[in-house]
Design a protein around this motif. Structure first.
Motif, PDB file in Angstrom:
ATOM      1  N   ARG A  60       0.827  -1.214   0.000  1.00  0.00           N
ATOM      2  CA  ARG A  60       0.000   0.000   0.000  1.00  0.00           C
ATOM      3  C   ARG A  60       0.863   1.267   0.000  1.00  0.00           C
ATOM      4  NH1 ARG A  60      -4.964  -2.026   3.844  1.00  0.00           N
ATOM      5  NH2 ARG A  60      -6.005  -0.301   2.851  1.00  0.00           N
ATOM      6  N   PHE A  61       1.934   1.229  -0.793  1.00  0.00           N
ATOM      7  CA  PHE A  61       2.937   2.298  -0.805  1.00  0.00           C
ATOM      8  C   PHE A  61       2.336   3.691  -0.971  1.00  0.00           C
ATOM      9  CE2 PHE A  61       6.027   4.833  -3.384  1.00  0.00           C
ATOM     10  CZ  PHE A  61       6.980   5.007  -2.399  1.00  0.00           C
ATOM     11  N   VAL A  62       1.359   3.825  -1.884  1.00  0.00           N
ATOM     12  CA  VAL A  62       0.822   5.182  -2.147  1.00  0.00           C
ATOM     13  C   VAL A  62      -0.023   5.714  -0.995  1.00  0.00           C
ATOM     14  CG1 VAL A  62       0.842   5.018  -4.668  1.00  0.00           C
ATOM     15  CG2 VAL A  62      -1.184   4.280  -3.403  1.00  0.00           C
ATOM     16  N   GLN A  63      -0.372   4.828  -0.069  1.00  0.00           N
ATOM     17  CA  GLN A  63      -1.175   5.293   1.077  1.00  0.00           C
ATOM     18  C   GLN A  63      -0.314   5.588   2.309  1.00  0.00           C
ATOM     19  OE1 GLN A  63      -4.059   2.010   1.269  1.00  0.00           O
ATOM     20  NE2 GLN A  63      -5.598   3.406   0.435  1.00  0.00           N
ATOM     21  N   ARG A  64       0.995   5.474   2.168  1.00  0.00           N
ATOM     22  CA  ARG A  64       1.896   5.699   3.299  1.00  0.00           C
ATOM     23  C   ARG A  64       2.366   7.147   3.326  1.00  0.00           C
ATOM     24  NH1 ARG A  64       1.891   0.813   6.328  1.00  0.00           N
ATOM     25  NH2 ARG A  64       1.722  -0.886   4.823  1.00  0.00           N
ATOM     26  N   GLU A  65       2.524   7.691   4.541  1.00  0.00           N
ATOM     27  CA  GLU A  65       3.218   8.967   4.691  1.00  0.00           C
ATOM     28  C   GLU A  65       4.717   8.666   4.664  1.00  0.00           C
ATOM     29  OE1 GLU A  65       2.838  10.864   8.529  1.00  0.00           O
ATOM     30  OE2 GLU A  65       4.372  12.328   7.998  1.00  0.00           O
ATOM     31  N   ILE A  66       5.466   9.458   3.908  1.00  0.00           N
ATOM     32  CA  ILE A  66       6.916   9.278   3.841  1.00  0.00           C
ATOM     33  C   ILE A  66       7.569  10.501   4.489  1.00  0.00           C
ATOM     34  CG2 ILE A  66       8.886   8.783   2.320  1.00  0.00           C
ATOM     35  CD1 ILE A  66       6.712   6.674   2.018  1.00  0.00           C
ATOM     36  N   GLY A  67       8.638  10.258   5.254  1.00  0.00           N
ATOM     37  CA  GLY A  67       9.358  11.352   5.920  1.00  0.00           C
ATOM     38  C   GLY A  67      10.856  11.204   5.734  1.00  0.00           C
ATOM     39  N   PHE A  68      11.572  12.318   5.871  1.00  0.00           N
ATOM     40  CA  PHE A  68      13.026  12.311   5.668  1.00  0.00           C
ATOM     41  C   PHE A  68      13.693  13.227   6.667  1.00  0.00           C
ATOM     42  CE2 PHE A  68      10.731  12.210   1.671  1.00  0.00           C
ATOM     43  CZ  PHE A  68      11.230  11.061   1.056  1.00  0.00           C
ATOM     44  N   PHE A  69      14.913  12.897   6.998  1.00  0.00           N
ATOM     45  CA  PHE A  69      15.775  13.863   7.685  1.00  0.00           C
ATOM     46  C   PHE A  69      16.886  14.189   6.709  1.00  0.00           C
ATOM     47  CE2 PHE A  69      18.844  15.482  10.752  1.00  0.00           C
ATOM     48  CZ  PHE A  69      18.020  16.307  11.504  1.00  0.00           C
ATOM     49  N   LEU A  70      17.000  15.459   6.336  1.00  0.00           N
ATOM     50  CA  LEU A  70      17.953  15.829   5.289  1.00  0.00           C
ATOM     51  C   LEU A  70      19.344  16.097   5.848  1.00  0.00           C
ATOM     52  CD1 LEU A  70      15.941  18.165   2.881  1.00  0.00           C
ATOM     53  CD2 LEU A  70      16.169  15.676   2.882  1.00  0.00           C
ATOM     54  N   LEU A  71      20.358  15.604   5.135  1.00  0.00           N
ATOM     55  CA  LEU A  71      21.736  15.826   5.570  1.00  0.00           C
ATOM     56  C   LEU A  71      22.122  17.297   5.452  1.00  0.00           C
ATOM     57  CD1 LEU A  71      23.735  12.811   4.091  1.00  0.00           C
ATOM     58  CD2 LEU A  71      23.796  13.572   6.458  1.00  0.00           C
ATOM     59  N   LYS A  72      21.692  17.950   4.366  1.00  0.00           N
ATOM     60  CA  LYS A  72      22.140  19.326   4.093  1.00  0.00           C
ATOM     61  C   LYS A  72      21.720  20.327   5.171  1.00  0.00           C
ATOM     62  CE  LYS A  72      25.122  20.127   1.045  1.00  0.00           C
ATOM     63  NZ  LYS A  72      25.172  19.786  -0.368  1.00  0.00           N
ATOM     64  N   ASN A  73      20.459  20.478   5.395  1.00  0.00           N
ATOM     65  CA  ASN A  73      20.025  21.517   6.343  1.00  0.00           C
ATOM     66  C   ASN A  73      19.697  20.949   7.717  1.00  0.00           C
ATOM     67  OD1 ASN A  73      20.022  23.149   3.993  1.00  0.00           O
ATOM     68  ND2 ASN A  73      17.991  22.327   3.514  1.00  0.00           N
ATOM     69  N   ARG A  74      19.848  19.635   7.845  1.00  0.00           N
ATOM     70  CA  ARG A  74      19.483  18.924   9.067  1.00  0.00           C
ATOM     71  C   ARG A  74      18.053  19.257   9.499  1.00  0.00           C
ATOM     72  NH1 ARG A  74      23.965  16.445  10.057  1.00  0.00           N
ATOM     73  NH2 ARG A  74      23.245  15.330  11.887  1.00  0.00           N
ATOM     74  N   ILE A  75      17.141  19.122   8.534  1.00  0.00           N
ATOM     75  CA  ILE A  75      15.734  19.356   8.849  1.00  0.00           C
ATOM     76  C   ILE A  75      14.914  18.105   8.538  1.00  0.00           C
ATOM     77  CG2 ILE A  75      15.546  21.881   8.647  1.00  0.00           C
ATOM     78  CD1 ILE A  75      14.594  21.307   5.698  1.00  0.00           C
ATOM     79  N   MET A  76      13.777  18.014   9.233  1.00  0.00           N
ATOM     80  CA  MET A  76      12.866  16.893   9.026  1.00  0.00           C
ATOM     81  C   MET A  76      11.787  17.319   8.037  1.00  0.00           C
ATOM     82  SD  MET A  76      12.175  13.761  10.311  1.00  0.00           S
ATOM     83  CE  MET A  76      10.824  12.641   9.879  1.00  0.00           C
ATOM     84  N   ILE A  77      11.554  16.489   7.043  1.00  0.00           N
ATOM     85  CA  ILE A  77      10.447  16.730   6.115  1.00  0.00           C
ATOM     86  C   ILE A  77       9.446  15.604   6.295  1.00  0.00           C
ATOM     87  CG2 ILE A  77       9.758  16.886   3.692  1.00  0.00           C
ATOM     88  CD1 ILE A  77      12.413  17.973   3.012  1.00  0.00           C
ATOM     89  N   ARG A  78       8.184  15.944   6.532  1.00  0.00           N
ATOM     90  CA  ARG A  78       7.161  14.907   6.722  1.00  0.00           C
ATOM     91  C   ARG A  78       6.014  15.098   5.738  1.00  0.00           C
ATOM     92  NH1 ARG A  78       5.409  13.025  12.628  1.00  0.00           N
ATOM     93  NH2 ARG A  78       4.156  11.789  11.202  1.00  0.00           N
ATOM     94  N   HIS A  79       5.024  14.240   5.879  1.00  0.00           N
ATOM     95  CA  HIS A  79       3.772  14.353   5.122  1.00  0.00           C
ATOM     96  C   HIS A  79       3.987  14.336   3.608  1.00  0.00           C
ATOM     97  CE1 HIS A  79       2.343  15.302   9.081  1.00  0.00           C
ATOM     98  NE2 HIS A  79       3.024  16.422   9.112  1.00  0.00           N
ATOM     99  N   LYS A  80       4.918  13.502   3.145  1.00  0.00           N
ATOM    100  CA  LYS A  80       5.122  13.366   1.702  1.00  0.00           C
ATOM    101  C   LYS A  80       4.403  12.108   1.223  1.00  0.00           C
ATOM    102  CE  LYS A  80       7.967  15.661  -0.379  1.00  0.00           C
ATOM    103  NZ  LYS A  80       7.734  16.926  -1.125  1.00  0.00           N
ATOM    104  N   ARG A  81       3.954  12.178  -0.039  1.00  0.00           N
ATOM    105  CA  ARG A  81       3.340  11.008  -0.656  1.00  0.00           C
ATOM    106  C   ARG A  81       3.984  10.804  -2.015  1.00  0.00           C
ATOM    107  NH1 ARG A  81      -3.060  10.558  -1.772  1.00  0.00           N
ATOM    108  NH2 ARG A  81      -3.094   8.318  -2.022  1.00  0.00           N
ATOM    109  N   PHE A  82       4.259   9.557  -2.341  1.00  0.00           N
ATOM    110  CA  PHE A  82       4.844   9.259  -3.648  1.00  0.00           C
ATOM    111  C   PHE A  82       3.952   8.255  -4.364  1.00  0.00           C
ATOM    112  CE2 PHE A  82       8.315  10.795  -1.070  1.00  0.00           C
ATOM    113  CZ  PHE A  82       9.008  11.629  -1.938  1.00  0.00           C
ATOM    114  N   GLN A  83       3.783   8.465  -5.659  1.00  0.00           N
ATOM    115  CA  GLN A  83       2.933   7.566  -6.441  1.00  0.00           C
ATOM    116  C   GLN A  83       3.669   6.292  -6.830  1.00  0.00           C
ATOM    117  OE1 GLN A  83      -0.239   7.831  -6.781  1.00  0.00           O
ATOM    118  NE2 GLN A  83      -0.406   9.881  -5.895  1.00  0.00           N
ATOM    119  N   THR A  84       4.981   6.425  -7.038  1.00  0.00           N
ATOM    120  CA  THR A  84       5.773   5.249  -7.433  1.00  0.00           C
ATOM    121  C   THR A  84       7.091   5.239  -6.672  1.00  0.00           C
ATOM    122  OG1 THR A  84       6.906   6.457  -9.174  1.00  0.00           O
ATOM    123  CG2 THR A  84       4.893   5.305  -9.815  1.00  0.00           C
ATOM    124  N   ILE A  85       7.705   4.069  -6.628  1.00  0.00           N
ATOM    125  CA  ILE A  85       9.018   3.927  -5.997  1.00  0.00           C
ATOM    126  C   ILE A  85      10.059   4.730  -6.781  1.00  0.00           C
ATOM    127  CG2 ILE A  85      10.884   2.246  -5.635  1.00  0.00           C
ATOM    128  CD1 ILE A  85       8.994   1.814  -3.453  1.00  0.00           C
TER     129      ILE A  85
END
Ligand code: ZN
Ligand code: ZN
Length: 410
Positions: A30-55
């Motif tokens: 159910r990949f498209v129904q998942r929230e995806i989040g990241f911690f970025l190396l560059k600015n050391r910030i957390m990004i949340r609430h992303k959705r991707f349609q494909t891998i």
């Protein structure tokens, strides 16, 4: 915080990993129904609430933005990209986290360190409640993905799997087992029976797994035990078999570990009787010198042995973000990797989770214990410049125990 050149090195190494064939796109139900989040190396910030349609879309993002850590929700939503309140929760996998941080090990003192944020005072082993010098409660902790700690975590994981299979009736196919990439293991259960369970129901499951509330006093007022013998399923069966196993081989030293200080002989000389009269027939008070308090200690000890030390907060949080399979862990440069449940005994995190092969990197190591990657042993190091494989160098830099030595410094 490591130097700019060390940070650049990690950025480039992580980028190249996501840009190469070393990165296998994870398969996530159910990949498209998942929230995806990241911690970025560059600015050391957390990004949340992303959705991707494909891998493929996700892989493109990873190459472009180079996160130190990648997460996915255990839950699936109608609108995973929306704010929390508007996501429309549809269900969630049942997820367990077993981390060496929650399991006490004798090697903590060898590889774990704490530093007071306020005054800089430092010590080894388990972090104290407050700084002995300035009473501050803020510390920087340095832990280590140590083999012996990971072995303990694996033992806890095996107990969890047994509980999930024997007592909850899940099959191997319902369970996904992973090395977390740092100091532990994750177990994900994907099954229609658990997907819509709320936090309270999940709390019931963690209570069972940790043995919370397992008691053997049947009647607190009269101090009497279960009137009958232990049952044939669930915790009663586990206590029954655990007691039999423990007592049959118990020596004086083992009883001391349980907290029994006297009356060793009442147990050691009556093993047969204890087995037949107490455990099999439930006549718990039939042995002279073996009373309520001793039984209580024995049962508590067996409960600790039979239960699994999971991080309960992770399991009960139905919105939890958990590290994505096959991605890098920002504290080690190891991958979170899945392995078949039945291969848990032979699974070697220091071989199968290694993301970088080959290469030689010159680093200045401040402090590192003896460690292994694949077949190679490294360290211990103390304030020295060494040439290491990329995987070893990345591990030490990510753990803030080494800095890259730039070519012009050589
Ligand atoms: Zn202090
Ligand atoms: Zn350890």
């Amino acid at each position: 915080m490591v130097s700019v050149s060390s940070q650049d090195f990690i950025y480039k190494t992580f980028h190249d990993f996501y840009d190469s064939d070393s990165f296998f796109s994870p398969s996530i139900t159910r990949f498209v129904q998942r929230e995806i989040g990241f911690f970025l190396l560059k600015n050391r910030i957390m990004i949340r609430h992303k959705r991707f349609q494909t891998i493929e879309e996700l892989t493109f993002f990873l190459k472009k933005n180079v996160p130190s850590d990648v997460y996915r929700s255990c839950a699936y939503y109608e609108y995973p990209e929306a704010e929390m309140a508007e996501k429309e929760w549809l269900g969630s996998d049942l997820v367990f986290d077993i981390d060496a941080d929650h399991i006490s090990n004798s090697c903590d003192k060898i590889h774990d360190k704490w530093i007071c944020v306020i005054c800089g005072f430092e010590g080894k082993g388990v972090t104290p409640e407050e700084c002995p010098l300035c009473r501050s409660k803020k510390f920087n902790n340095k832990t280590w993905p140590c083999e012996s700690c990971l072995d303990s975590a694996k033992e806890e994981t095996k107990k969890l799997i047994s509980l999930l299979e024997v007592d909850f009736g899940f099959s191997h196919n319902d369970l996904h087992t992973f090395f977390s990439g740092h100091r532990g293991y994750h177990v994900h259960v994907e099954h229609s029976a658990i997907e819509t369970l709320d936090t309270l129901a999940r709390k019931e499951i963690t209570d069972f797994v940790t043995g919370l509330g397992v008691t053997l006093l049947n009647n607190k007022k009269t101090n009497s035990y279960y009137a009958s013998n232990l049952g044939t399923f669930g915790w009663q069966k586990r206590l029954n078999l655990g007691l039999q196993k423990f007592l049959s081989s118990a020596k004086k030293e083992d009883l001391k570990k349980v907290g029994i200080k006297r009356n060793y002989d009442a147990i050691l000389n009556n093993k047969e009787k204890i087995l037949n009269q107490c455990i099999m027939q439930g006549r718990w008070d039939s042995i002279k010198g073996l009373g309520t308090k001793t039984w209580e200690k024995l049962f508590q000890y067996i409960k600790t042995i039979e239960s699994s030390q999971i991080d309960t907060v992770v399991t009960t949080d139905i919105h939890r973000l958990i590290r994505m399979n096959n991605t890098l862990h920002g504290k080690t440069g190891f991958k979170k990797v899945e392995f078949p449940v039945k291969h848990i005994d032979s699974f070697d995190p220091f071989t199968e989770a290694v993301a970088f092969n080959g290469g030689i990197v010159k680093v200045c190591v401040s402090d590192a214990p003896l460690f292994r990657i694949g077949e190679n042993m490294f360290g211990p190091y103390k304030n020295q410049v060494v040439d290491l494989s990329t995987a070893a160098a990345v591990l030490l830099i990510c753990k803030e125990r080494a800095e890259l030595v730039k070519q012009k410094d050589v």
